[in-house]
Motif scaffolding. Structure first.
Motif, PDB file in Angstrom:
ATOM      1  N   TYR A  72     -82.850 -11.379  69.996  1.00 40.01           N
ATOM      2  CA  TYR A  72     -83.526 -12.666  70.234  1.00 40.01           C
ATOM      3  C   TYR A  72     -84.339 -12.564  71.520  1.00 40.01           C
ATOM      4  O   TYR A  72     -84.070 -11.715  72.379  1.00 40.01           O
ATOM      5  CB  TYR A  72     -82.527 -13.831  70.307  1.00 40.01           C
ATOM      6  CG  TYR A  72     -81.672 -13.861  71.552  1.00 40.01           C
ATOM      7  CD1 TYR A  72     -82.021 -14.648  72.647  1.00 40.01           C
ATOM      8  CD2 TYR A  72     -80.517 -13.092  71.643  1.00 40.01           C
ATOM      9  CE1 TYR A  72     -81.233 -14.674  73.792  1.00 40.01           C
ATOM     10  CE2 TYR A  72     -79.717 -13.112  72.783  1.00 40.01           C
ATOM     11  CZ  TYR A  72     -80.083 -13.903  73.856  1.00 40.01           C
ATOM     12  OH  TYR A  72     -79.320 -13.931  74.989  1.00 40.01           O
ATOM     13  N   TRP A 104     -87.705 -10.209  61.754  1.00 39.18           N
ATOM     14  CA  TRP A 104     -86.692 -10.839  60.888  1.00 39.18           C
ATOM     15  C   TRP A 104     -85.400 -11.088  61.657  1.00 39.18           C
ATOM     16  O   TRP A 104     -84.713 -12.097  61.463  1.00 39.18           O
ATOM     17  CB  TRP A 104     -86.422  -9.952  59.662  1.00 39.18           C
ATOM     18  CG  TRP A 104     -87.564  -9.944  58.696  1.00 39.18           C
ATOM     19  CD1 TRP A 104     -88.389  -8.888  58.401  1.00 39.18           C
ATOM     20  CD2 TRP A 104     -88.026 -11.045  57.893  1.00 39.18           C
ATOM     21  NE1 TRP A 104     -89.325  -9.260  57.468  1.00 39.18           N
ATOM     22  CE2 TRP A 104     -89.128 -10.579  57.140  1.00 39.18           C
ATOM     23  CE3 TRP A 104     -87.620 -12.369  57.727  1.00 39.18           C
ATOM     24  CZ2 TRP A 104     -89.818 -11.391  56.249  1.00 39.18           C
ATOM     25  CZ3 TRP A 104     -88.308 -13.178  56.846  1.00 39.18           C
ATOM     26  CH2 TRP A 104     -89.404 -12.694  56.106  1.00 39.18           C
ATOM     27  N   GLU A 105     -85.070 -10.143  62.553  1.00 41.33           N
ATOM     28  CA  GLU A 105     -83.850 -10.275  63.343  1.00 41.33           C
ATOM     29  C   GLU A 105     -83.874 -11.546  64.203  1.00 41.33           C
ATOM     30  O   GLU A 105     -82.855 -12.217  64.379  1.00 41.33           O
ATOM     31  CB  GLU A 105     -83.734  -9.042  64.251  1.00 41.33           C
ATOM     32  CG  GLU A 105     -82.322  -8.625  64.515  1.00 41.33           C
ATOM     33  CD  GLU A 105     -82.284  -7.458  65.501  1.00 41.33           C
ATOM     34  OE1 GLU A 105     -83.325  -6.786  65.705  1.00 41.33           O
ATOM     35  OE2 GLU A 105     -81.205  -7.254  66.080  1.00 41.33           O
ATOM     36  N   THR A 108     -82.862 -14.321  61.989  1.00 37.60           N
ATOM     37  CA  THR A 108     -81.436 -14.227  61.633  1.00 37.60           C
ATOM     38  C   THR A 108     -80.577 -14.712  62.794  1.00 37.60           C
ATOM     39  O   THR A 108     -79.608 -15.442  62.623  1.00 37.60           O
ATOM     40  CB  THR A 108     -81.093 -12.752  61.305  1.00 37.60           C
ATOM     41  OG1 THR A 108     -81.965 -12.346  60.262  1.00 37.60           O
ATOM     42  CG2 THR A 108     -79.656 -12.584  60.878  1.00 37.60           C
ATOM     43  N   LYS A 109     -80.959 -14.296  63.993  1.00 34.77           N
ATOM     44  CA  LYS A 109     -80.192 -14.657  65.183  1.00 34.77           C
ATOM     45  C   LYS A 109     -80.254 -16.178  65.430  1.00 34.77           C
ATOM     46  O   LYS A 109     -79.268 -16.779  65.827  1.00 34.77           O
ATOM     47  CB  LYS A 109     -80.803 -13.894  66.367  1.00 34.77           C
ATOM     48  CG  LYS A 109     -79.910 -13.721  67.528  1.00 34.77           C
ATOM     49  CD  LYS A 109     -78.999 -12.522  67.391  1.00 34.77           C
ATOM     50  CE  LYS A 109     -78.146 -12.376  68.624  1.00 34.77           C
ATOM     51  NZ  LYS A 109     -77.189 -11.295  68.522  1.00 34.77           N
ATOM     52  N   SER A 112     -77.994 -17.831  63.041  1.00 32.53           N
ATOM     53  CA  SER A 112     -76.568 -17.480  63.201  1.00 32.53           C
ATOM     54  C   SER A 112     -75.815 -18.633  63.862  1.00 32.53           C
ATOM     55  O   SER A 112     -74.595 -18.712  63.779  1.00 32.53           O
ATOM     56  CB  SER A 112     -76.422 -16.192  64.021  1.00 32.53           C
ATOM     57  OG  SER A 112     -76.758 -16.456  65.377  1.00 32.53           O
ATOM     58  N   LYS A 177     -84.739 -10.472  53.227  1.00 35.06           N
ATOM     59  CA  LYS A 177     -84.597 -11.438  54.318  1.00 35.06           C
ATOM     60  C   LYS A 177     -84.910 -12.859  53.846  1.00 35.06           C
ATOM     61  O   LYS A 177     -84.244 -13.813  54.238  1.00 35.06           O
ATOM     62  CB  LYS A 177     -85.513 -11.061  55.494  1.00 35.06           C
ATOM     63  CG  LYS A 177     -85.090  -9.785  56.174  1.00 35.06           C
ATOM     64  CD  LYS A 177     -83.742  -9.982  56.844  1.00 35.06           C
ATOM     65  CE  LYS A 177     -83.159  -8.706  57.363  1.00 35.06           C
ATOM     66  NZ  LYS A 177     -81.765  -8.870  57.835  1.00 35.06           N
ATOM     67  N   GLU A 180     -81.950 -14.162  52.103  1.00 30.61           N
ATOM     68  CA  GLU A 180     -80.886 -14.518  53.044  1.00 30.61           C
ATOM     69  C   GLU A 180     -81.167 -15.860  53.734  1.00 30.61           C
ATOM     70  O   GLU A 180     -80.281 -16.672  53.925  1.00 30.61           O
ATOM     71  CB  GLU A 180     -80.876 -13.465  54.168  1.00 30.61           C
ATOM     72  CG  GLU A 180     -79.693 -12.529  54.174  1.00 30.61           C
ATOM     73  CD  GLU A 180     -79.987 -11.424  55.193  1.00 30.61           C
ATOM     74  OE1 GLU A 180     -80.031 -10.277  54.748  1.00 30.61           O
ATOM     75  OE2 GLU A 180     -80.191 -11.722  56.402  1.00 30.61           O
ATOM     76  N   LEU A 181     -82.440 -16.022  54.128  1.00 35.35           N
ATOM     77  CA  LEU A 181     -82.788 -17.180  54.962  1.00 35.35           C
ATOM     78  C   LEU A 181     -83.048 -18.459  54.166  1.00 35.35           C
ATOM     79  O   LEU A 181     -82.871 -19.562  54.687  1.00 35.35           O
ATOM     80  CB  LEU A 181     -84.015 -16.849  55.828  1.00 35.35           C
ATOM     81  CG  LEU A 181     -83.741 -15.849  56.963  1.00 35.35           C
ATOM     82  CD1 LEU A 181     -85.040 -15.251  57.499  1.00 35.35           C
ATOM     83  CD2 LEU A 181     -82.981 -16.537  58.115  1.00 35.35           C
ATOM     84  N   LYS A 184     -80.472 -21.249  54.111  1.00 38.90           N
ATOM     85  CA  LYS A 184     -80.281 -21.812  55.455  1.00 38.90           C
ATOM     86  C   LYS A 184     -81.421 -22.780  55.787  1.00 38.90           C
ATOM     87  O   LYS A 184     -81.210 -23.846  56.366  1.00 38.90           O
ATOM     88  CB  LYS A 184     -80.212 -20.692  56.496  1.00 38.90           C
ATOM     89  CG  LYS A 184     -79.043 -19.729  56.262  1.00 38.90           C
ATOM     90  CD  LYS A 184     -79.120 -18.539  57.191  1.00 38.90           C
ATOM     91  CE  LYS A 184     -78.318 -17.365  56.690  1.00 38.90           C
ATOM     92  NZ  LYS A 184     -76.943 -17.333  57.115  1.00 38.90           N
TER      93      LYS A 184
END
Ligand SMILES: O=C(O)[C@@H](CO)O[C@H]1O[C@H](CO)[C@@H](O)[C@H](O)[C@@H]1O
Length: 477
Positions: A72, A104-105, A108-109, A112, A177, A180-181, A184
């Motif tokens: 991040y 993408w990270e 994701t962070k 989280s 990704k 996954e997202l 959310k």
């Protein structure tokens, strides 16, 4: 203003010296590339323009790398030492130009720390820091610090996810990704609908100026006057150790910001209660414009994944927002205005958020035409655009945060909207101004009267705008 013609603000050490070139420069190619040379420019001029862009790009990359905390990115060292919500969504677009996996990270962070009810906090406290107030122990308690704040920010994330997918070279990673997202994102947007529009008006409520992202906007002066200051614990502001107080929100505003936090904390941020108990409840143009555009992106992502069952739900949100949005238009001022939900009145202030319905694509063609006229008037009053507050209003302050200064992220959003509605030359003026401003350093914001950079330095979302937007937008002829 001539496109990127005056470069006097760049410190000599940071930018190549400008030769005497007439006319616009070509930023896209070094003069040395055979066949790439524009006939009307000297080798020296082309090479200068190319070098200027390369310097800006490499500075921007360095800033992201330097502000990277491992998955991040903090907005700026010291001043903002945690992960901020809409900062990260915008910064991810910058990361995508150098490292797609890292982009993408970032997302994701951020997710989280999503709450069980779907909310995505305005700050995530991944690691301890002593340089920011209010930190995790104020949002929670010293014994039990919170991992994230109990309020949100404009939901840029779905726009970013679509953008990252569309730009992706690695489509396989991108699709994984997005899969996954997507749930959310959907859950966050559902939270907006249920927690922030329980009366089904089509427009969501913002309950804290920090949620708007434009914390001390003149639009909040009126509704903040109705927020009492409670007997809150004494506190020391950390922001004033980093930035001069003349550029930051006032003490009276901070007292109210903190009062709201303590009131929300008292009910453990229960989203079913906050809407009804908050003494500050506004329809913020920025949040509602970003959410509408984000719902368009979410719809696009749903189709991409074949999640067709959710389309009627998203279409319902879009439809009710479209029906309600014109109630925010002030035809006399030729401008969109935020609204105080507790008094039912449109707020008087004209701020740069008033142009964001263009970014949302929700302004009608007539409204868009009138907004373009208003923007032209604003630009005729300042050297650089776009000021965050009407430069002719009595409360315009060129260097005080969201009461006048230029923000690159807002310039990007408005420019994107201007282009979508066909106002290309206005968009180009804003792009050229922004490019010139960034040439004097990659800062938090800029003075519209003289271009002076201010606030936090080495600022992540400004760097990201350079990488993701300006590098493609600078005029090449
Ligand atoms: O001043 C602050 O302490 C924070 C609180 O969230 O807001 C500013 O700083 C944040 C971090 O850049 C931004 O997300 C906001 O929009 C705003 O400019």
């Amino acid at each position: 203003m001539a496109p990127v013609a005056m470069l006097s603000t760049i410190p000599a050490t940071e930018a190549p010296a400008r030769p005497g070139c007439g006319g616009a420069l070509d930023y896209s190619t070094p003069a040395a590339v055979p066949g790439a040379k524009r006939a009307d420019l000297t080798d020296e001029c082309q090479s200068y323009a190319y070098k200027k862009l390369q310097t800006l790009l490499s500075d921007s990359r360095e800033i992201l790398i330097d502000n990277d905390q491992g998955g991040y990115t903090i907005p700026a060292k010291g001043l903002y030492p945690y992960q901020w919500n809409w900062d990260s969504a915008l910064v991810a677009m910058g990361w995508a130009t150098l490292d797609e996996a890292r982009a993408w990270e970032e997302m994701t962070k951020l997710f989280s720390a999503q709450w069980d009810d779907g909310m995505v906090s305005h700050i995530v406290f991944h690691k301890p820091s002593t340089t920011y107030f209010p930190g995790p122990e104020i949002w929670g308690s010293v014994e039990k610090p919170r991992k994230s704040t109990g309020i949100t920010q404009p939901p840029v994330a779905a726009i970013t996810v679509r953008n990252l997918f569309e730009q992706a070279v690695n489509k396989e990673l991108a699709l994984t990704k997005v899969r996954e997202l997507f749930p959310k994102l959907l859950s966050w947007h559902r939270w907006f609908k249920t927690a922030r529009d329980p009366e089904n008006t089509g427009l969501v409520a913002t309950l804290h100026p920090w949620e708007s992202g434009m914390d001390n906007s003149p639009a909040w002066d009126e509704p903040l006057r109705n927020v009492p200051v409670d007997d809150i614990p004494p506190y020391v502001r950390a922001d004033l150790t980093h930035v001069n107080s003349s550029m930051r929100p006032s003490q009276a505003e901070y007292d109210r910001f903190l009062t709201l936090v303590y009131r929300f904390r008292a009910v453990d941020y229960d989203c079913n209660q906050l809407y009804y108990l908050s003494p500050f409840r506004v329809t913020d143009l920025c949040t509602n414009s970003v959410l509408y555009r984000a719902n368009l992106s979410l719809r696009w992502l749903a189709e991409l994944l074949g999640e067709l069952d959710v389309l009627p739900e998203i279409d319902g949100w879009l439809e009710s927002t479209r029906a309600a949005f014109s109630s925010l238009y002030d035809p006399e001022a030729k401008m969109f205005k935020s609204k105080d939900q507790l008094t039912g009145k449109l707020l008087n202030a004209s701020t740069s958020a008033g142009f964001l319905p263009l970014f949302a694509r929700i302004a009608t063609p007539t409204q868009a035409q009138e907004l373009a006229g208003t923007l032209e008037r604003w630009l005729s009053c300042v050297k650089y655009g776009i000021p965050s507050n009407d430069p002719e209003s009595a409360d315009f302050e060129a260097l005080r945060y969201w009461r006048g200064p230029i923000w690159a992220i807002v310039n990007w959003m408005i420019t994107d909207g201007l282009r979508a509605y066909g106002f290309d030359s206005l968009a180009q003026r804003v792009e050229s101004d922004t490019y010139e401003l960034l040439g004097s350093g990659i800062y938090e914001y800029y003075d519209p009267t003289d271009g002076k950079p201010a606030g936090g330095g080495s600022f992540s979302w400004t760097a990201a705008m350079c990488l993701a937007w300006l590098s493609k937008a600078v005029p090449s002829s």
